[in-house]
Write a protein that holds these residues in place. Sequence first.
Motif, PDB file in Angstrom:
ATOM      1  N   HIS A  79     -47.853  51.171  40.627  1.00  0.00           N
ATOM      2  CA  HIS A  79     -46.742  51.150  39.686  1.00  0.00           C
ATOM      3  C   HIS A  79     -45.680  50.130  40.107  1.00  0.00           C
ATOM      4  O   HIS A  79     -45.593  49.754  41.278  1.00  0.00           O
ATOM      5  N   GLU A 131     -42.490  50.220  40.581  1.00  0.00           N
ATOM      6  CA  GLU A 131     -41.532  50.588  41.634  1.00  0.00           C
ATOM      7  C   GLU A 131     -42.172  50.399  43.014  1.00  0.00           C
ATOM      8  O   GLU A 131     -41.576  49.847  43.937  1.00  0.00           O
ATOM      9  N   CYS A 160     -42.464  58.183  37.811  1.00  0.00           N
ATOM     10  CA  CYS A 160     -43.456  59.225  37.522  1.00  0.00           C
ATOM     11  C   CYS A 160     -43.394  60.394  38.497  1.00  0.00           C
ATOM     12  O   CYS A 160     -42.865  60.287  39.595  1.00  0.00           O
ATOM     13  N   CYS A 208     -43.894  58.002  42.064  1.00  0.00           N
ATOM     14  CA  CYS A 208     -42.755  57.118  42.349  1.00  0.00           C
ATOM     15  C   CYS A 208     -41.461  57.883  42.573  1.00  0.00           C
ATOM     16  O   CYS A 208     -40.646  57.492  43.408  1.00  0.00           O
TER      17      CYS A 208
END
Length: 268
Positions: A50, A52, A76, A88
């Motif tokens: 992801h 991040e 998430c 995350c």
Amino acid sequence: MNESAFSEQAMNAAIDQQNKCTSYPKVGAVIVKNGEIISTGFRGEVSGKHAERIAIEKLPNPDLTGTTIYTTLEPCVEIHECQPHKPCASLLMDLNVEQVVIGVLDPNGKIYCQGYDRLLKSGVKVAFFTPALRNKIESSTFKFDCSIGYGPSGKRRVAVVGNGKKFTIYASQKSPDAMSFRWDTLQYAHSVVDLIADNESIACAIGAEKFEDISDPLVFRESAHYARMRSGDIAVLYPPKASFITLIRLVEITEFDITFQWQVRNRP
Ligand SMILES: [Zn+2]
């Protein structure tokens, strides 16, 4: 540059990252420390990770103390147990991020508001992008415009938002003919939602459980401006001048969202 001007610049930098994505959902993130962007990431930049996490892993030292992360989509939370990476929201908390600035909340019903909620409860400051930038993100994050559907049939999950956003169904991908309705979710706690349509043009198909149970939608004559629905109920939407009829079945109501499916029929 003052703080809010810098903050907006960081939001735009996260959107620039988002725009680099070549698949959906498009997500971009930037990490800021002492008034400076120190890392960036976008979904797809490193496969399987992801935005991040990608931005964090580019830092020589992954300690996020004193940093703010701007991310275009809500961080998430766990969706299933065998995810390869820590979600995350947890990652950011564990690395002591000071603030998270979110573009849009995730419309996935299993995540919606939960990343936000978890960050707040752990003492992380949470803020949001400006309304204008949120609109920009909302229309570009996902492949589908969340408020539009097409015939001949489809299924959609929409977030529970107060009085409900307008949802528009087109007769087909190529047709300009459309009709609109919205969900009133004020009673969702009782597992009841109202499906609202203009012009007294909606009727409950009482007794029908499947679309196939309805051979002629026009037999349901007690039309009103709303249909009160529980899971499994079907409503018939037929605005006076529309060239088609739409059947709408309420699949599920949860605290976070409504799932419904539809089928478009030719008007006899
Ligand atoms: Zn994530």
